[in-house]
Each structure stands twice: as C-alpha cells, then as structure tokens.
Design a protein around this motif. Structure first.
Motif, PDB file in Angstrom:
ATOM      1  N   VAL A  76      24.048  -5.075  39.231  1.00  0.00           N
ATOM      2  CA  VAL A  76      23.552  -5.225  37.858  1.00  0.00           C
ATOM      3  C   VAL A  76      23.594  -6.687  37.432  1.00  0.00           C
ATOM      4  N   GLY A  77      24.715  -7.363  37.736  1.00  0.00           N
ATOM      5  CA  GLY A  77      24.855  -8.760  37.334  1.00  0.00           C
ATOM      6  C   GLY A  77      23.826  -9.662  37.977  1.00  0.00           C
ATOM      7  N   MET A  78      23.594  -9.500  39.269  1.00  0.00           N
ATOM      8  CA  MET A  78      22.629 -10.344  39.965  1.00  0.00           C
ATOM      9  C   MET A  78      21.197 -10.013  39.542  1.00  0.00           C
ATOM     10  N   SER A  79      20.926  -8.751  39.221  1.00  0.00           N
ATOM     11  CA  SER A  79      19.588  -8.386  38.740  1.00  0.00           C
ATOM     12  C   SER A  79      19.312  -9.040  37.393  1.00  0.00           C
ATOM     13  N   LEU A  80      20.299  -8.992  36.477  1.00  0.00           N
ATOM     14  CA  LEU A  80      20.130  -9.646  35.177  1.00  0.00           C
ATOM     15  C   LEU A  80      20.031 -11.159  35.327  1.00  0.00           C
ATOM     16  N   TYR A 126      24.049   2.873  46.849  1.00  0.00           N
ATOM     17  CA  TYR A 126      25.362   2.294  47.137  1.00  0.00           C
ATOM     18  C   TYR A 126      26.367   2.417  45.993  1.00  0.00           C
ATOM     19  N   VAL A 127      25.959   3.024  44.863  1.00  0.00           N
ATOM     20  CA  VAL A 127      26.896   3.209  43.760  1.00  0.00           C
ATOM     21  C   VAL A 127      26.916   4.673  43.311  1.00  0.00           C
ATOM     22  N   TYR A 128      25.794   5.164  42.803  1.00  0.00           N
ATOM     23  CA  TYR A 128      25.776   6.522  42.263  1.00  0.00           C
ATOM     24  C   TYR A 128      26.079   7.573  43.330  1.00  0.00           C
ATOM     25  N   LEU A 144      36.041  -0.164  44.579  1.00  0.00           N
ATOM     26  CA  LEU A 144      35.094  -0.869  45.452  1.00  0.00           C
ATOM     27  C   LEU A 144      33.656  -0.497  45.122  1.00  0.00           C
ATOM     28  N   ILE A 145      33.422   0.789  44.863  1.00  0.00           N
ATOM     29  CA  ILE A 145      32.067   1.233  44.525  1.00  0.00           C
ATOM     30  C   ILE A 145      31.618   0.632  43.197  1.00  0.00           C
ATOM     31  N   LEU A 146      32.514   0.632  42.200  1.00  0.00           N
ATOM     32  CA  LEU A 146      32.160   0.097  40.891  1.00  0.00           C
ATOM     33  C   LEU A 146      31.922  -1.409  40.943  1.00  0.00           C
ATOM     34  N   ILE A 147      32.709  -2.124  41.738  1.00  0.00           N
ATOM     35  CA  ILE A 147      32.506  -3.569  41.873  1.00  0.00           C
ATOM     36  C   ILE A 147      31.136  -3.844  42.504  1.00  0.00           C
ATOM     37  N   THR A 148      30.765  -3.019  43.471  1.00  0.00           N
ATOM     38  CA  THR A 148      29.430  -3.165  44.070  1.00  0.00           C
ATOM     39  C   THR A 148      28.349  -2.982  43.012  1.00  0.00           C
TER      40      THR A 148
END
Length: 464
Positions: free
Chosen positions: A14-18, A42-44, A5-9
């Motif tokens: 990253v995807g939306m920023s790019l 929310y990730v690291y 769940l954390i990695l998908i977030t």
C-alpha cells in the motif's frame, strides 16, 4: 509471528503504491494496477488462512511457514521498489501520441485492415481448437473448459486478439464510436469473450475487461481519474469472485442456481486443499529450500528457448537438456514425490500455481529477491518509455499490463512467454505496416499537436 509478517507485507504494498502515485500523478502507473493483485495474493489470501485456522488441516504447525513469509516480504518489497525506481511526474506526456505526423484516412484504413486480419486469425485458431477438442457442446458443458490443439503455434493464435484490439483502437483514435465500430472490437475479442463467459474463466475475463478499458483510453487519448480506476478494479474483482463462486455457470443459468453470496465468502473460513495457491507456494518454497532444488535459469531457458522449437525438428529436446519432466510431468515443478512427502507430508495438485515469488525461489533460491527487483524495474522502464515515446510503446505497455495477472497469480514463465509472443508479434506488425517513416501522412495543424504536459494540462486531466 505469521500475521505480523503478512501485515507488514501489506503495508509495503500500500505504501509503495501510494508513493508511486504521488510521484507520478498517474492512475495507470504499474503499482496502481498491480497493487490490488499483490494484496490479494500475498496479504488477504494467506491472512484468511492463517487467522481462521483452516491452514492446520494441511500444515499442523503453521509457524514453520515463517521462512515462506520472510521470502514473500523481501521479494514483494524488492518488486515494489523496482516499480517505483526513479519514477517522477513527466514534463512532457507523449503516451497517446501515435505518430509524429497526423494520421490520414488511408493510414487509419490500413491499420483497421491489419487489426481485422489478426482478429480473423485469432477467431479461426479458436474455432479450430474447439472443433479439435470435441465441439462446442462438449467443450463448454464443463465447468472449466480446456482447449487442445495439435500444435502449440495454433494454441497461441487466440492471443492475437490483444495486439489486434489495440491497433484497432489507434485506428479509431479521436473518432466517434458507433455501433459498427464497437461490434468490430467485440468480434476481434470474441475468442476471449467466449472463454470468459461460457467458459467461466477468470483469466480471460480480466484480460477482456482491461483490453476494453485500455482501448477506451487510446481512443479518447486521455487518462482516467484515479477514482475510475479504483472503482473499475473493485467491480472487476467482484466479477472474478462471482465467477469463482459459480464455477463457470454464471453465464449458463439453465444448469443450476446462481450463487450471489460470494461477498460473504470474503469473510468466511476458506476451504484449504492441496491445490490451493497459498498451499502450493508454501510447499514449493519449503521443499526446494530443504533439498536445494533450484534450476538457476535452466528451466526458464527451456521454456523460452527450447519450447518454441517444433518437436518434429528436435524430438528429444527436453531430455537433451536434462528436463524430461517438462514433457512427462510438467505440473510438479520437477520435484520428486518422495521429497514432497518428506518435507510437507503431501504432494501438491498437478498444474497448480503459487505466484511469482515461489516460482522465482524455485529457480534462483534467495536470488529471487534481486530478480523480483529487476521485474519491477522492467515495469517501471516500460511505463517511462510509454510516457516519453508513445507510439509503439503505448501498445506494448497495455499488453504487458493486461497480461500481468499471469505473473502475480501464476508464475514468471506463464506471464513472460505470453508477453514475448504478443510483444514480438506486435513489434513485427508495427514495423511492417505501421511505420512512422513509411506510412503516408500529413503534418498536423500546430493547434492539434499534443502540447507539453505541464501543470495546467495535468490539472485538466484530473478534471475530465
């Protein structure tokens, strides 16, 4: 289950920023700035606590945090979608067009005087609070200095440094930056610089760095390269970690040795306690969900509408709206100790914040997902108005973005009340003193007017 769940977030951020950058080709697009902060919070941060097992000391059964990460994933995704909603590369770029007419020396002088007046008010309020809190030695001998004031209005005076610095940047737009001009900009930001250095506060350090960077963009009337923005974010992140590792002693080396091993702390097992941001956020979501403890907007109403009313006018203002805890125990979210203990077995440290998602869930339950989308849409709208209109929106956009650190790492209330204060004051000062219709000006030569931002111009931005 937690780690996927954390990695998908993280993939969504990253995807939306790019995606946002590819659509707009703008290094100052909202997610370019907000994305790294979202990744850290929310990730690291949760991934390090879950993967190293340090979370077991607080949550013996980490799997019960699955609903927390589902909410984080949905709310953060909605926020990112809102930030990229209907954004595209602009055909005409007016973001650094200050007025429709060329700025005269008289107008520049008038703006500089306005900026200096705001700067004097900011410095005077800061100096008064330092004296009221016990003097310079007593205040800055602490690792985390706190300033007190007899009035909330005086307490917010140092915030005037931010509209002042950007108004001054407009006065210097297109001019060569001399030592005298740089010294004036530093003097205006002095209250925030003192808190960032002698005070060792990470928030002011972030705000000062971003304010100077935004001022540079305004003065030179151009966007930076994406590589410059990325390098700046990395350097600023390292500085904030260095401040955190030294607990305010980085700029006071005479007190103790400087710890330069902060990079190793990125991969070491984090120390988890009841004041940890991730722990506080998780406990808030679990407890408010179990007891259906939500405010449905009343807490925000009290923060933005009731709070500015002076106490001598309405002494029982919080009690009358049923939120007396905001006066007696403001750092516990209004949740009774018994509910904390029954749900998570501990009570979070008072005053600790867990980020905007937990704050929105406490207020609106699952409705936080829709509110997160609206927040992202707000940033997207501010960006589009900055690009299309320039002028006042240039000031407002930079102010909104530099204050966004309070939204990501603290709460909506901590961010929005600062935004309202700074934006309202900036708009009032602009309408009274820097009005395109009232300010004497002369028409610019056609060759000096900003051309439409078409493909050749857009390419020139990338090669500067």
């Amino acid at each position: 289950m937690l780690e996927p769940l954390i990695l998908i977030t993280g993939v969504v951020i990253v995807g939306m920023s790019l995606y946002g950058y590819m659509k707009t080709k703008d290094p100052l697009f909202p997610l370019t700035i907000l994305g790294p902060m979202l990744l850290y919070v929310y990730v690291y941060s949760p991934l390090m606590r879950v993967s190293t097992g340090s979370l077991v000391s607080v949550f013996p059964d980490p799997e019960r945090l699955v609903p927390v990460h589902v909410i984080n994933f949905l709310a953060v995704s909605a926020f990112c979608i809102g930030c990229t909603w209907r954004c595209r590369k602009p055909r005409v770029d007016n973001r650094f067009t200050f007025l429709r007419q060329q700025l005269t020396p008289r107008a520049r002088k008038r703006m500089a005087m306005l900026a200096m007046v705001l700067g004097v008010i900011s410095c005077a309020g800061f100096a008064y609070m330092v004296d009221y809190s016990g003097g310079w030695v007593r205040v800055f001998s602490r690792a985390k200095p706190q300033l007190m004031s007899p009035s909330g209005y005086i307490g917010e005076m140092p915030m005037l440094s931010y509209p002042a610095i950007f108004i001054l940047a407009f006065a210097f737009q297109g001019r060569r930056m001399t030592f005298r001009r740089w010294a004036l900009m530093v003097a205006i930001l002095l209250p925030q610089i003192v808190m960032a250095t002698l005070g060792g506060r990470r928030g002011p350090m972030f705000l000062v760095a971003c304010s100077l960077f935004g001022s540079w963009c305004i003065i030179h009337s151009r966007r930076p390269r994406l590589s410059v923005v990325a390098a700046g974010m990395v350097a600023l992140g390292c500085m904030l970690l260095l401040l955190q590792a030294n607990r305010g002693n980085l700029f006071r080396p005479w007190q103790e040795d400087i710890d330069t091993s902060f990079v190793e702390q990125l991969w070491s097992t984090p120390e988890v306690n009841y004041g940890d941001e991730y722990v506080v956020a998780s406990a808030t979501i679990l407890t408010s969900a179990k007891y259906m403890h939500h405010y449905w907007g009343t807490r925000y109403f009290a923060t933005f509408i009731i709070r500015p009313i002076p106490r001598f006018i309405w002494p029982t203002k919080y009690e009358d709206v049923g939120l007396d805890w905001m006066r007696t125990d403001p750092g516990k979210s209004g949740i009774p100790t018994s509910q904390w203990l029954d749900t998570v077995g501990f009570e979070p440290a008072g005053g600790a914040a867990g980020g905007f998602v937990a704050d929105l869930f406490l207020e609106f339950s699952w409705g936080c997902i829709g509110v997160a989308f609206l927040l992202g849409l707000f940033f997207s709208t501010a960006w589009k108005r900055w690009v299309n209109r320039g002028g006042l929106w240039t000031l407002l956009y930079f102010e909104i973005m530099i204050l966004s650190v309070h939204l990501i790492v603290q709460s909506l209330g901590a961010w929005l009340y600062r935004v309202i204060l700074v934006v309202v004051l900036t708009t009032v000062f602009w309408r009274w003193n820097v009005n395109d219709r009232r300010m004497p000006a002369r028409r610019a030569h056609p060759a000096l007017e900003n051309p439409p931002l078409r493909e050749p111009v857009a390419a020139s931005y990338e090669t500067r």
